[in-house]
Design an enzyme around this catalytic site. Structure first.
Site, short mmCIF file in Angstrom:
data_model
loop_
_atom_site.label_atom_id
_atom_site.label_comp_id
_atom_site.label_asym_id
_atom_site.label_seq_id
_atom_site.Cartn_x
_atom_site.Cartn_y
_atom_site.Cartn_z
CG ASP A 358 -15.42 3.53 11.66
OD1 ASP A 358 -16.55 3.69 11.07
OD2 ASP A 358 -14.24 3.56 10.90
CG PHE A 533 -15.13 5.99 4.54
CD1 PHE A 533 -14.01 5.40 4.97
CD2 PHE A 533 -15.72 5.67 3.45
CE1 PHE A 533 -13.10 4.70 4.10
CE2 PHE A 533 -14.87 4.98 2.54
CZ PHE A 533 -13.68 4.38 2.98
CG HIS A 534 -20.46 4.52 8.72
ND1 HIS A 534 -21.26 3.47 8.66
CD2 HIS A 534 -20.41 5.24 7.53
CE1 HIS A 534 -21.74 3.43 7.38
NE2 HIS A 534 -21.33 4.55 6.64
N PRO A 535 -17.08 7.35 11.60
CG PRO A 535 -15.51 9.01 11.34
CD PRO A 535 -16.21 7.91 10.59
#
Length: 602
Positions: A358, A533-535
């Site tokens: 992330d 919010f980039h998993p």
């Protein structure tokens, strides 16, 4: 074929799932079912760009996940939003159109042994669904738009979904007079631009409809610090500073449901959409030859349990949290984890839920004087009224804002061979996401490490599908990540110290200039940093000899016939930028493979 049997079942109507449904159902011979746990996207705040503030943390549109307490964040737990509605995260995200860097995709091709993942090959998949505003004057685009409009008109009567908000018809774009179009750059007739961008697709990309003097000053300061200006972050090398382009249409959010489902997909007789329907388990059976096969899914719909059979494939597009959770609940995952929760081990796959990556942003806040910021503009009833009126009549201004407006990509130190930092710069400040704006004039410069070496996990905490999994990103768990965090704060200070910002007298409110050493800055990063919010990466693709690979280079789950994963969880390494558009590219490429395999197998 019975009513509860389909050729393709897609689990998750998010970014990838909507595109897949569109592409697969275009073949009228195939019955396609798209299943979404959330509801439809009729909530008005989904469509107003600033409405992400009311969608994140809202059970109507967000899964409401949180991380476990993070040692690297000094014991803090972070809110971890994931879209739970038609369009998935494209309905609640920051709307930034960003592909990453060419090296990301070339790295995937090398790691997986599949040349189709290279930048040059992936570029065609990006362009296929792209509708870039700078391409609007191309004759081919005009023809495609007319054809698509004709198809939409013929299908709209068959759709029972709520229409897109009023105001999404084509209109003149409000352009920043200081932007690239004013200088004649990147016009529709520019062959260099058209080499990298498409104009006939569904995924709309437009210029932001706003202007802030403080952001212009930051951009000039970045140039003075050695970061070149750019009018296009998406040519394979995103180094530079400029305003982000966004997934909007005439001032409205353009989510994947609008782009790929409505109205064309909704009007197809071979397409079915089940919303408010939760897939609880995959139907995995052992064939006579000993091979595992996925034969369908179990679904809770309208409070009733149903079993749906599949003829060809079940495709998981539930995202980097939902996909590993469903696999684990179905008996595919690390054997010790499954056994701990009383789940029969159908297939021991240690990579399911591993490799979580992330982007962690470090939010620096600078007080300023003599320049307008949103903090002051929104501090009065009159200011708020003017913001509302501007959006109501022009679809512009602060209510049309993405969470971040200005971006920059640079290096944490000059020895780096490529940009490894990304900035999201905002004309506002607050203590944490969801908190009120500060009562003083300020801007925020958030910086993240594009290529973290820390790796985390997503593991179920019970066999119940209703229970959220344990999310452990393990932020700042490596010495390299802590060093990049410290260096990135120094890069920020260097930019802010440049003459372009001097007249506004920037004062470092957070973290504070008293913190100078690597150790102090890394610890402070743990105090003030948050997820963007980039998993990704929790069901990664890889070669057959990679014990941690969950899917093969064509995204088929190793060891299970008829099961594929198509979402951000398949990324072996995170892209160097925002991850929504790369997820669409993955779905575009996968759709081509799925249809070609089906043709060859018929």
């Amino acid at each position: 074929m019975s009513d509860l049997e389909f050729d393709y079942i897609i689990v998750g109507a998010g970014t990838a799932g909507c595109l897949l449904a569109n592409r697969l159902s275009a073949r009228s011979a195939y019955r396609v079912l798209l299943i979404e746990a959330g509801g439809n996207d009729s909530y008005h705040w989904i469509h107003i760009p600033v409405g992400y503030l009311y969608c994140i943390g809202n059970p109507r549109t967000d899964w409401l996940y949180s991380t476990m307490p993070e040692p690297g964040l000094n014991g803090r737990s972070l809110r971890y939003p994931r879209g739970k509605t038609l369009g998935g995260c494209s309905s609640i995200n920051g709307m930034i159109y960003m592909r990453g860097q060419a090296r990301d995709y070339d790295g995937w091709a090398k790691e997986t042994g599949e040349p189709a993942w290279s930048w040059e090959s992936s570029l065609a998949d990006f362009k296929k669904h792209e509708s870039h505003y700078r391409m609007d004057n191309m004759s081919s685009t005009s023809a495609a738009e007319k054809a698509r409009s004709a198809r939409a008109s013929s299908a709209v009567g068959a759709s029972t979904e709520i229409a897109a908000p009023a105001g999404t018809s084509r209109a003149d774009h409000l352009l920043d007079p200081s932007g690239p179009d004013a200088a004649g750059l990147g016009s529709g007739g520019d062959s260099t631009f058209s080499r990298f961008h498409g104009g006939g697709g569904e995924w709309r990309i437009e210029k932001q409809r706003l202007h802030w003097d403080i952001l212009d000053a930051f951009a000039q300061a970045a140039e003075q610090a050695g970061i070149p200006p750019t009018d296009d972050f998406n040519t394979g090398m995103n180094e530079g500073v400029g305003y982000f382009e966004v997934n909007q249409k005439n001032g409205w959010r353009w989510n994947a449901a609008k782009a790929f489902l409505r109205p064309i997909c909704m009007g197809r007789s071979n397409f079915s959409l089940w919303s408010d329907s939760h897939v609880t388990k995959l139907d995995l059976v052992r064939r006579p030859d000993g091979e595992l096969a996925c034969k369908g899914v179990d679904v809770v719909r309208n409070g009733r349990k149903q079993h749906v059979r599949v003829r060809r494939e079940v495709i998981l597009a539930a995202g980097s949290i939902g996909t590993p959770q469903l696999l684990q609940c179905s008996g595919i995952g690390p054997a010790p984890l499954l056994q701990k929760h009383g789940i029969d081990v159908v297939l021991d796959k240690p990579g399911v839920g591993a490799n979580l990556q992330d982007h962690l942003q470090i939010r620096t806040v600078y007080k300023v004087e003599g320049v307008k910021t949103l903090n002051m503009l929104a501090a009065s009833l009159w200011g708020k009224a003017m913001i509302g009126l501007e959006y109501a009549f022009k679809r512009s201004g602060p209510m049309s804002m993405a969470p971040s407006q200005l971006g920059a990509f640079t290096r944490s130190d000059p020895s780096r061979p490529y940009p490894n930092l990304q900035y999201h710069v905002q004309p506002l400040s607050l203590e944490a996401f969801g908190d009120p704006l500060h009562h003083f004039n300020a801007f925020t410069a958030s910086v993240c490490n594009l290529n973290p070496t820390s790796r985390g996990t997503v593991h179920i905490q019970s066999p119940r599908h209703e229970d959220a999994p344990a999310i452990r990103p393990n932020y700042l768990s490596t010495e390299e990540d802590r060093k990049v965090a410290a260096d990135s704060l120094r890069v920020t200070r260097n930019i802010v110290s440049q003459p372009a910002l001097a007249s506004y007298k920037p004062f470092e409110h957070k973290p504070g200039t008293q913190f100078q050493t690597d150790e102090e800055l890394a610890r402070l990063a743990g105090d003030i940093a948050s997820t963007i919010f980039h998993p990704v990466g929790t069901a990664k693709m890889g070669r057959p000899d990679d014990a941690m690979a969950v899917v093969d280079p064509h995204l088929r789950v190793y060891g299970v016939q008829g099961l594929r994963v198509v979402d951000a969880s398949i990324m072996p390494t995170i892209t160097s930028g925002n991850t929504n558009s790369p997820t669409l590219m993955i779905a575009e490429k996968a759709a081509g493979w799925i249809l070609e395999e089906s043709r060859l197998n018929n």
